[in-house]
Design a protein around this motif. Sequence first.
Motif, PDB file in Angstrom:
ATOM      1  N   GLY A 130       0.575  -7.530 -31.431  1.00 32.43           N
ATOM      2  CA  GLY A 130       1.276  -8.750 -31.804  1.00 32.43           C
ATOM      3  C   GLY A 130       0.208  -9.815 -31.929  1.00 32.43           C
ATOM      4  N   PHE A 131       0.533 -11.038 -31.567  1.00 29.16           N
ATOM      5  CA  PHE A 131      -0.506 -12.067 -31.532  1.00 29.16           C
ATOM      6  C   PHE A 131      -1.594 -11.650 -30.543  1.00 29.16           C
ATOM      7  CE2 PHE A 131      -2.317 -16.139 -30.103  1.00 29.16           C
ATOM      8  CZ  PHE A 131      -2.643 -16.687 -31.336  1.00 29.16           C
ATOM      9  N   THR A 132      -1.156 -11.006 -29.437  1.00 25.68           N
ATOM     10  CA  THR A 132      -2.097 -10.410 -28.489  1.00 25.68           C
ATOM     11  C   THR A 132      -1.947  -8.892 -28.515  1.00 25.68           C
ATOM     12  OG1 THR A 132      -0.493 -10.673 -26.691  1.00 25.68           O
ATOM     13  CG2 THR A 132      -2.134 -12.417 -26.964  1.00 25.68           C
ATOM     14  N   LEU A 133      -2.953  -8.189 -27.999  1.00 26.90           N
ATOM     15  CA  LEU A 133      -2.960  -6.727 -27.984  1.00 26.90           C
ATOM     16  C   LEU A 133      -2.540  -6.245 -26.599  1.00 26.90           C
ATOM     17  CD1 LEU A 133      -3.757  -4.114 -29.574  1.00 26.90           C
ATOM     18  CD2 LEU A 133      -5.996  -4.312 -28.495  1.00 26.90           C
ATOM     19  N   ARG A 134      -1.323  -5.757 -26.474  1.00 22.65           N
ATOM     20  CA  ARG A 134      -0.804  -5.333 -25.181  1.00 22.65           C
ATOM     21  C   ARG A 134      -0.713  -3.820 -25.092  1.00 22.65           C
ATOM     22  NH1 ARG A 134       4.520  -9.214 -24.509  1.00 22.65           N
ATOM     23  NH2 ARG A 134       3.456 -11.231 -24.425  1.00 22.65           N
ATOM     24  N   LYS A 135      -0.557  -3.338 -23.857  1.00 20.16           N
ATOM     25  CA  LYS A 135      -0.255  -1.922 -23.663  1.00 20.16           C
ATOM     26  C   LYS A 135       1.213  -1.688 -24.004  1.00 20.16           C
ATOM     27  CE  LYS A 135      -2.019   0.501 -20.196  1.00 20.16           C
ATOM     28  NZ  LYS A 135      -0.675   1.051 -20.186  1.00 20.16           N
ATOM     29  N   SER A 136       1.489  -0.536 -24.609  1.00 20.97           N
ATOM     30  CA  SER A 136       2.881  -0.219 -24.934  1.00 20.97           C
ATOM     31  C   SER A 136       3.712  -0.036 -23.668  1.00 20.97           C
ATOM     32  CB  SER A 136       2.956   1.055 -25.783  1.00 20.97           C
ATOM     33  OG  SER A 136       2.369   0.849 -27.040  1.00 20.97           O
ATOM     34  N   LYS A 137       3.093   0.579 -22.663  1.00 19.41           N
ATOM     35  CA  LYS A 137       3.783   0.807 -21.394  1.00 19.41           C
ATOM     36  C   LYS A 137       2.998   0.138 -20.273  1.00 19.41           C
ATOM     37  CE  LYS A 137       5.612   5.309 -22.869  1.00 19.41           C
ATOM     38  NZ  LYS A 137       5.649   6.773 -22.570  1.00 19.41           N
ATOM     39  N   PRO A 138       3.681  -0.531 -19.354  1.00 14.72           N
ATOM     40  CA  PRO A 138       2.966  -1.205 -18.258  1.00 14.72           C
ATOM     41  C   PRO A 138       2.225  -0.203 -17.381  1.00 14.72           C
ATOM     42  CG  PRO A 138       5.335  -1.166 -17.837  1.00 14.72           C
ATOM     43  CD  PRO A 138       5.141  -0.692 -19.241  1.00 14.72           C
ATOM     44  N   LEU A 139       1.111  -0.624 -16.846  1.00 13.52           N
ATOM     45  CA  LEU A 139       0.320   0.224 -15.958  1.00 13.52           C
ATOM     46  C   LEU A 139       0.848   0.114 -14.532  1.00 13.52           C
ATOM     47  CD1 LEU A 139      -2.137   2.015 -15.306  1.00 13.52           C
ATOM     48  CD2 LEU A 139      -3.485  -0.101 -15.048  1.00 13.52           C
ATOM     49  N   LEU A 140       1.334   1.239 -14.002  1.00 14.34           N
ATOM     50  CA  LEU A 140       1.775   1.315 -12.609  1.00 14.34           C
ATOM     51  C   LEU A 140       0.725   2.095 -11.837  1.00 14.34           C
ATOM     52  CD1 LEU A 140       5.569   2.173 -13.108  1.00 14.34           C
ATOM     53  CD2 LEU A 140       4.521  -0.082 -12.801  1.00 14.34           C
ATOM     54  N   ALA A 141       0.216   1.518 -10.758  1.00 12.58           N
ATOM     55  CA  ALA A 141      -0.835   2.167  -9.970  1.00 12.58           C
ATOM     56  C   ALA A 141      -0.543   1.982  -8.485  1.00 12.58           C
ATOM     57  CB  ALA A 141      -2.193   1.587 -10.323  1.00 12.58           C
ATOM     58  N   ILE A 142      -1.065   2.897  -7.688  1.00 11.94           N
ATOM     59  CA  ILE A 142      -0.811   2.887  -6.243  1.00 11.94           C
ATOM     60  C   ILE A 142      -2.100   2.496  -5.500  1.00 11.94           C
ATOM     61  CG2 ILE A 142      -0.134   4.287  -4.255  1.00 11.94           C
ATOM     62  CD1 ILE A 142       1.437   6.052  -6.204  1.00 11.94           C
ATOM     63  N   PRO A 143      -2.059   1.367  -4.759  1.00  6.96           N
ATOM     64  CA  PRO A 143      -3.237   0.944  -4.000  1.00  6.96           C
ATOM     65  C   PRO A 143      -3.313   1.624  -2.639  1.00  6.96           C
ATOM     66  CG  PRO A 143      -1.514  -0.696  -3.780  1.00  6.96           C
ATOM     67  CD  PRO A 143      -0.958   0.385  -4.670  1.00  6.96           C
ATOM     68  N   SER A 144      -4.534   1.843  -2.167  1.00  6.34           N
ATOM     69  CA  SER A 144      -4.758   2.314  -0.801  1.00  6.34           C
ATOM     70  C   SER A 144      -5.898   1.496  -0.209  1.00  6.34           C
ATOM     71  CB  SER A 144      -5.097   3.810  -0.779  1.00  6.34           C
ATOM     72  OG  SER A 144      -6.237   4.085  -1.571  1.00  6.34           O
ATOM     73  N   ILE A 184       0.844  -1.198   0.000  1.00  3.78           N
ATOM     74  CA  ILE A 184       0.000   0.000   0.000  1.00  3.78           C
ATOM     75  C   ILE A 184       0.883   1.254   0.000  1.00  3.78           C
ATOM     76  CG2 ILE A 184      -1.403   1.385   1.585  1.00  3.78           C
ATOM     77  CD1 ILE A 184      -3.165  -0.947   2.040  1.00  3.78           C
ATOM     78  N   GLY A 185       0.495   2.197  -0.851  1.00  2.00           N
ATOM     79  CA  GLY A 185       1.254   3.441  -0.964  1.00  2.00           C
ATOM     80  C   GLY A 185       2.427   3.359  -1.916  1.00  2.00           C
ATOM     81  N   LYS A 186       2.688   2.159  -2.460  1.00  2.65           N
ATOM     82  CA  LYS A 186       3.807   1.976  -3.390  1.00  2.65           C
ATOM     83  C   LYS A 186       3.268   1.686  -4.791  1.00  2.65           C
ATOM     84  CE  LYS A 186       6.544  -0.225   0.284  1.00  2.65           C
ATOM     85  NZ  LYS A 186       7.232  -1.474   0.695  1.00  2.65           N
ATOM     86  N   GLU A 187       4.121   1.879  -5.782  1.00  7.44           N
ATOM     87  CA  GLU A 187       3.723   1.578  -7.153  1.00  7.44           C
ATOM     88  C   GLU A 187       3.639   0.060  -7.356  1.00  7.44           C
ATOM     89  OE1 GLU A 187       6.273   3.421  -9.980  1.00  7.44           O
ATOM     90  OE2 GLU A 187       5.808   5.463  -9.333  1.00  7.44           O
ATOM     91  N   VAL A 188       2.544  -0.374  -7.959  1.00  4.86           N
ATOM     92  CA  VAL A 188       2.333  -1.791  -8.245  1.00  4.86           C
ATOM     93  C   VAL A 188       2.167  -1.954  -9.752  1.00  4.86           C
ATOM     94  CG1 VAL A 188       0.719  -3.715  -7.992  1.00  4.86           C
ATOM     95  CG2 VAL A 188       1.279  -2.295  -6.010  1.00  4.86           C
ATOM     96  N   ASN A 189       2.866  -2.932 -10.328  1.00  2.00           N
ATOM     97  CA  ASN A 189       2.739  -3.235 -11.751  1.00  2.00           C
ATOM     98  C   ASN A 189       1.524  -4.145 -11.928  1.00  2.00           C
ATOM     99  OD1 ASN A 189       3.023  -4.632 -14.327  1.00  2.00           O
ATOM    100  ND2 ASN A 189       5.069  -3.731 -14.441  1.00  2.00           N
ATOM    101  N   ILE A 190       0.452  -3.612 -12.506  1.00  2.00           N
ATOM    102  CA  ILE A 190      -0.810  -4.350 -12.619  1.00  2.00           C
ATOM    103  C   ILE A 190      -0.649  -5.604 -13.479  1.00  2.00           C
ATOM    104  CG2 ILE A 190      -3.204  -4.252 -13.418  1.00  2.00           C
ATOM    105  CD1 ILE A 190      -2.701  -2.635 -10.900  1.00  2.00           C
ATOM    106  N   SER A 191       0.125  -5.505 -14.545  1.00  2.00           N
ATOM    107  CA  SER A 191       0.328  -6.667 -15.405  1.00  2.00           C
ATOM    108  C   SER A 191       1.029  -7.790 -14.661  1.00  2.00           C
ATOM    109  CB  SER A 191       1.148  -6.276 -16.645  1.00  2.00           C
ATOM    110  OG  SER A 191       1.407  -7.409 -17.453  1.00  2.00           O
ATOM    111  N   ASP A 192       2.039  -7.437 -13.876  1.00  2.00           N
ATOM    112  CA  ASP A 192       2.801  -8.447 -13.133  1.00  2.00           C
ATOM    113  C   ASP A 192       1.934  -9.166 -12.110  1.00  2.00           C
ATOM    114  OD1 ASP A 192       5.042  -7.907 -14.575  1.00  2.00           O
ATOM    115  OD2 ASP A 192       6.091  -6.800 -12.979  1.00  2.00           O
ATOM    116  N   ILE A 193       1.160  -8.397 -11.329  1.00  2.00           N
ATOM    117  CA  ILE A 193       0.358  -9.055 -10.296  1.00  2.00           C
ATOM    118  C   ILE A 193      -0.773  -9.871 -10.914  1.00  2.00           C
ATOM    119  CG2 ILE A 193       0.915  -7.360  -8.514  1.00  2.00           C
ATOM    120  CD1 ILE A 193      -1.918  -6.227  -8.847  1.00  2.00           C
TER     121      ILE A 193
END
Length: 516
Positions: free
Chosen positions: A492-506, A170-179
Motif C-alpha cells: 500500500g502506501f507502506t509495505l506491510r506483512k500480509s500476516k502479523p508476526l506472532l512470536a514467543i519470548p523467553s 513469557i511463554g505466550k504468543e506476542v504480536n510483534i507489530s502491536d507491541i
Amino acid sequence: MVQLNSNELNTMAVATILIVTLTILWLYKLTLSSSKSSLPPGPRSLPIIGYLPFLTGDFQKQIVDMAYTYSPIFKFHLGSKLYVVINAPELAKVVVRDQDKVFSNRDVTIAGTVVSYGCQDLAFCSYNSNWRNLRKIFVHELLSNKSLEASCSFRADEIRKTIKNVYGNIGKEVNISDISFLTEMNVLTSMVWENTSLKGAKGIHLLKDLQMVSSNITDTIGLPNLSDIFPSLARFDLQGIERKMKKMHDKMDEILTNIIEDRVKYNSKKSQDGDGHEGKKDFLQILLDLMDQNEKVSLSITNLKALLLDTMLAGTETTATLIEWAMAEIIKNHNVMKLVQEELTQVVGANNIVEESHISKLEYLDATIKETHRLHPMVPFLVPRTPSKDCEVGGYTVPKGCCVFLNVYSIHRDPRYWDNPLEFNPERFLTNKYDYKGNNLKFFPFGSGRRICAGIPLAEKMTTLILASLLHSFDWSLPKGIKEPDLSEKMGFTLRKSKPLLAIPSQRLSDASLYN
C-alpha cells in the motif's frame, strides 16, 4: 501567356487553401506524434480510461512487476492522469539531484490534502518558503542533537515499560507489530506532549483513540481513488474516501486541539503562579514557544497541528512495520539472530539493559536494520513527486504535472546492483558502508535530495533501541507447528506483512530485576 478566367482562379485558390490546410494538419499531427513518441514506453491504454481496466487488485505490486518489463523508466495512464515510474539509480539521480528543484513538489491525492490540513504539513506541502520554514523548524528545533538528547529519558522510560510488559507474557504468543506500534506511540506521545495534565484514564483513552485514528489514516491514504484519476468526478466522491478521511481528520484535529488547549491552560496557570516551564521541553512546548516568537518564526496553529500530525503518523506506522519485518527476518535466519545477540552481549553486557549510548557500537545490528530497509522498504515508491515544468529523464519527456514514482522497491532488489538480491544478508552492509542520507542511489529508503525524510535521526534511534532491547532481553521462537515466519507482502502506501508476526519470548537475562 495563358489567361485564366475567374472560375479557374477561384478553383486554384480553393485548392491552394486546401493543400496548405492539409499540410498544416499533417505537420501538427507529425509534431503531436513526435511529442507522444518522446514519452517513456509503457503498456497500451484505452481512450479516456487509460490502463484502468487492466489493473489487478494489487495495484502497487503490479507496478513493481511492470518495472521488469519496461525498466528503467515507463509510463501508464489512469484516466486523465499520467504516471511515470523510475526504476534505476542513474535515472533517480536526475530526479533527486540534477533536477531536484523541478521535482521538489509532491503529487498529492485528495485524501492526502484532507489529512494534511490542505498541504500545510511537511510531507505534502509544495516546495516554497512555507515548506522551507517548516523543515527548518522540524530539523533544527525538534530533531536537533540537543533536542533528541533532552528527550532521551522519554524513550528510555517507555521502552522499559515494553520490556516489562513482554516479560509478563513469557511463554505466550506476542504480536510483534502491536507491541512495536504501542511502544513507538507511547514514546512519541511522551516526546511530543509529556508535560500535560492528560494522565491516568483520560490519557489512556486519548492514546487508544490516537492509535485507532492513526492506523485508519495510514490505511486510507494508500487507497487508489477514482476522484484522483478523474478530477471531474471528484465532487461525487464515489468511493467515499474523501468523506472517510475528513471524518478521521476531524477526530485527529479534535485530539490535537484538546492537547494544545490543555497545555496553554497549564502554561497560563504556571505563569500566574510565578513558575515557568524550565527544564526538559517536549516538542509541543518547543513549537508553542516558537509561535510566541512571531518576529523570528512564521508558524501558525495549523502548521503546528500539521507538524504534530506528521510526527505521529510517520513515526509510528513505518517504524513499527520495519521492526516487524526485521524480527521476522532475524527469527527466520537463526545465524543472524545469533550474531545480533552475541554483539549485544559484548556491547551491552549480560547483566545490563540497552541504553542509547550503546547504539553507535552495534554495527551488526545496524547492518541488519539496513538489510531490512533494502529488502522491505517501508514506503516502496516513496512519496510521489510532480515536476513543475516539462523536463527530460533518460532521453524521455516527463511532462509538467504528471505523477512520478521512484521505485525504491525494485532498485533495492535489482541484481545489477546487488549480489543475490533476494537473500537476507546483513554482511553486505558491513563491507559497503551505505547510509540513510540518499548519497548512494542504489540504497535510499528515506528518499534523497530536498525532500528526503526529515525524521531520519529519530527513526534510526527508535528502530535500533527497540530492536536491541527486544533481542537483548529475550530469546524468540515461533508458535508450535510453525517452521518459519510468513514473509508475504501487502503493498500500500507502506509495505506491510500480509500476516502479523506472532512470536514467543523467553527470558534471556539471568537477573530478573532487569525486567522491572
